[in-house]
Design an enzyme around this catalytic site. Structure first.
Site, mmCIF file in Angstrom:
data_model
loop_
_atom_site.group_PDB
_atom_site.id
_atom_site.type_symbol
_atom_site.label_atom_id
_atom_site.label_comp_id
_atom_site.label_asym_id
_atom_site.label_seq_id
_atom_site.Cartn_x
_atom_site.Cartn_y
_atom_site.Cartn_z
ATOM 1 N N ARG A 155 -1.262 -6.939 7.229
ATOM 2 C CA ARG A 155 -2.487 -6.255 8.028
ATOM 3 C C ARG A 155 -3.303 -5.566 7.175
ATOM 4 N NH1 ARG A 155 -2.786 -1.166 10.311
ATOM 5 N NH2 ARG A 155 -0.428 -0.547 9.963
ATOM 6 N N HIS A 165 4.605 -0.383 3.881
ATOM 7 C CA HIS A 165 3.632 0.701 3.404
ATOM 8 C C HIS A 165 4.210 1.155 2.035
ATOM 9 C CE1 HIS A 165 0.830 4.089 3.288
ATOM 10 N NE2 HIS A 165 0.300 3.639 4.480
ATOM 11 N N ARG A 183 -1.991 -3.142 0.978
ATOM 12 C CA ARG A 183 -0.678 -2.698 1.006
ATOM 13 C C ARG A 183 0.480 -3.575 0.353
ATOM 14 N NH1 ARG A 183 -0.898 -0.295 7.241
ATOM 15 N NH2 ARG A 183 -2.257 1.638 6.600
ATOM 16 N N HIS A 215 7.098 -1.038 7.744
ATOM 17 C CA HIS A 215 5.824 -0.317 8.477
ATOM 18 C C HIS A 215 5.488 -0.864 9.503
ATOM 19 C CE1 HIS A 215 2.694 2.536 9.171
ATOM 20 N NE2 HIS A 215 1.839 1.613 9.084
#
Length: 514
Positions: free
Chosen positions: A379, A236, A283, A344
């Site tokens: 993700r 992140h 990200r 993250h």
């Protein structure tokens, strides 16, 4: 010795929602929930952003959410899984609302939708900036009100209990350490579910809680389950940087969607040099851009610039983040906020099918410890809570239809008495843990073959040192956490090698892992 129909290890959104689904679909099932520490300590409770779902098909579409997910995953997603999860989104969200969840609304009463990086539309449903905490509380309140579920807190899962029957490996339970940390106990079950979360504690900087030591992946690996794509660790980009700290407070992606800028020490917005979307890129792109820029400038961190935002509105929309920034003696109206990318989310994990089934009979895996095919290499923001809800629903549907195997003969064969021995000093184990964390970072995953092999050699040395200790000492909680961290770090590094690099890799690697 305990036994049950369904044993669930983990009390985040995946484990809790599965338990509730099972309670509603088949009330006669006996369910045991194991939680490593306190039930509310999970990655779910730390999730700030929300749940991505297409709630208004006049302004959004399943097709756009699907495409955004595929784009974020760098071509590594399973399109069939992506479509399934996205199209179930509105139903699972409504189910959560039926269970008692309350989400922010606009003045007209419609759900408020936030915009986050990688999304082409505003589609993230949220509860201020503590969505995960709210969901965790709602689900937990339903669990504790049910006599159908037994909860064993401070039960640290060690190893899966397996039996080989007609050349097939059956998972029939779990060994765990109770809070007293003195004697290993056993729980047997017709169905075992791992919902143990991720592996953030393997890394130098992480947004994950201290319990995120890859326990589920390591247990499944030792039992022989297939582990997939562990090299895909999402960083992140905006963790609150504090010198000499490893566990960092996450500053939600929604802050950038709200209008926050990422800048360098000179106050320059440099992200557009890497992607035309700037702060709203995915990200992986933003994290890479920040770390690449820091390498060029030799600065220790980048910054979030929030000074241009309406501070009164910002405080209302993001009260938790605002309060945390103030605690570090910074004022978002006056100061640049130091940030750094942090480990993250674990996108790979225990390989499962669309119902959460692993490669071992009777074993399911849900949530971050699983590899479903939804996320690919990266993700999409706020897809994780959605994934947990969808796969918990699918798994529950399958579990209630299963012909549960008789446990009694298998329990008699597998039951063991564990004698406690002298425990290794925590200070010794913590030195090893910190060595692992110092080696594992974003640069390590993207290093040259030679650098990766050097890291593997160093991790292997620590692993051998630990095994030598374990021969003389009891496998205490701290020791097993380190064992899990080492095995998972080695798996990550093996998966991070390309096919060509892997072909020339030392053949004794699998011997080390096992």
């Amino acid at each position: 010795m305990k036994s049950c129909d369904v044993l669930i290890s983990g009390t985040g959104i995946a484990g809790l929602s599965l338990a509730i689904q099972l309670m509603e679909k088949k009330p006669e099932l006996k369910i045991i929930l194991l939680t490593k520490n306190e039930p509310e300590e999970s990655n779910t409770s730390l999730a700030q952003g929300g749940i991505a779902a297409v709630c208004d098909r006049l302004v959004d579409s399943f097709e756009e959410h699907i495409q955004d997910t595929l784009n974020a995953g760098q071509g590594k997603c399973n399109p069939t899984i992506v479509e399934m999860v996205v199209k179930q989104g509105p139903q699972r969200l409504n189910e959560l609302i039926r269970w008692g969840a309350e989400f922010d609304t606009e003045n007209d009463g419609q759900l408020a939708m936030a915009l986050e990086g990688g999304h082409s539309r505003s589609r993230v449903v949220h509860h201020k900036d503590k969505t995960g905490w709210h969901i965790q509380k709602v689900l937990w309140d339903k669990i504790i009100a049910s006599p159908q579920v037994e909860v064993i807190a401070h039960a640290f899962g060690i190893d899966l209990i397996t039996q080989v029957l007609e050349e097939e490996t059956l998972v029939i339970g779990l060994n765990y350490l109770p809070k007293e940390n003195t004697q290993i106990k056993q729980v047997f079950a017709s169905t075992v579910v791992l919902a143990t979360g991720g592996c953030g504690q393997l890394f130098q900087y992480t947004s994950n809680p201290s319990i995120a030591t890859a326990d589920g992946v390591a247990m499944a690996f030792r039992a022989g389950a297939t582990i997939k794509e562990m090299q895909y660790i999402q960083f992140h980009p905006t963790a609150l940087y504090e010198k000499n700290k490893s566990n960092l407070f996450l500053i939600s992606e929604a802050i950038r969607g709200y209008g926050g800028y990422v800048v360098n020490q000179k106050g320059e917005r440099f992200l557009f040099q890497y992607d035309s979307r700037g702060e709203l890129a995915t990200r992986d792109i933003v994290s890479h851009a920040i770390l690449d820029h820091l390498k060029l400038t030799q600065d220790s961190c980048a910054f979030l610039d929030l000074r241009h935002l309406n501070q009164a509105d910002f405080k209302i929309q993001f009260p938790t983040i605002y309060a945390q920034i103030l605690q570090t003696n910074l004022n978002p109206a006056l100061h640049l906020i130091p940030i750094i990318p942090a480990a993250h989310y674990q996108c790979g994990g225990i390989e499962v099918d669309q119902n959460g089934r692993t490669s071992l009979s009777n074993l399911y895996a849900l949530g971050e410890c699983s590899s479903t095919g939804l996320h690919g290499a990266n993700r999409l923001a706020s897809n994780s809570l959605l994934e947990a809800l969808v796969f918990a629903f699918n798994a529950a549907n399958e579990i209630v239809k299963r012909q549960l195997p008789p446990l009694e003969p298998l329990i008699l064969k597998a039951s063991r008495v564990f004698e406690p021995h002298e425990i290794i000093e925590s200070a010794v184990i913590n030195v090893f843990k910190n060595k692992v964390k110092s080696m594992m970072n974003y640069q390590t995953l993207h290093a040259s073959k030679e650098e990766k092999l050097t890291i593997i050699e160093q991790l292997t040395k620590i692993h051998f040192d630990l095994i030598e200790c374990v021969e003389y000492y009891f496998r205490c909680r701290n020791c097993i956490e380190l064992e899990n961290m080492l095995q998972t770090a080695l798996i990550i590094m093996e998966h991070a090698l390309s096919e060509n690099e892997l072909s020339s890799f030392n053949s004794n690697f699998n011997t080390v892992l096992s």
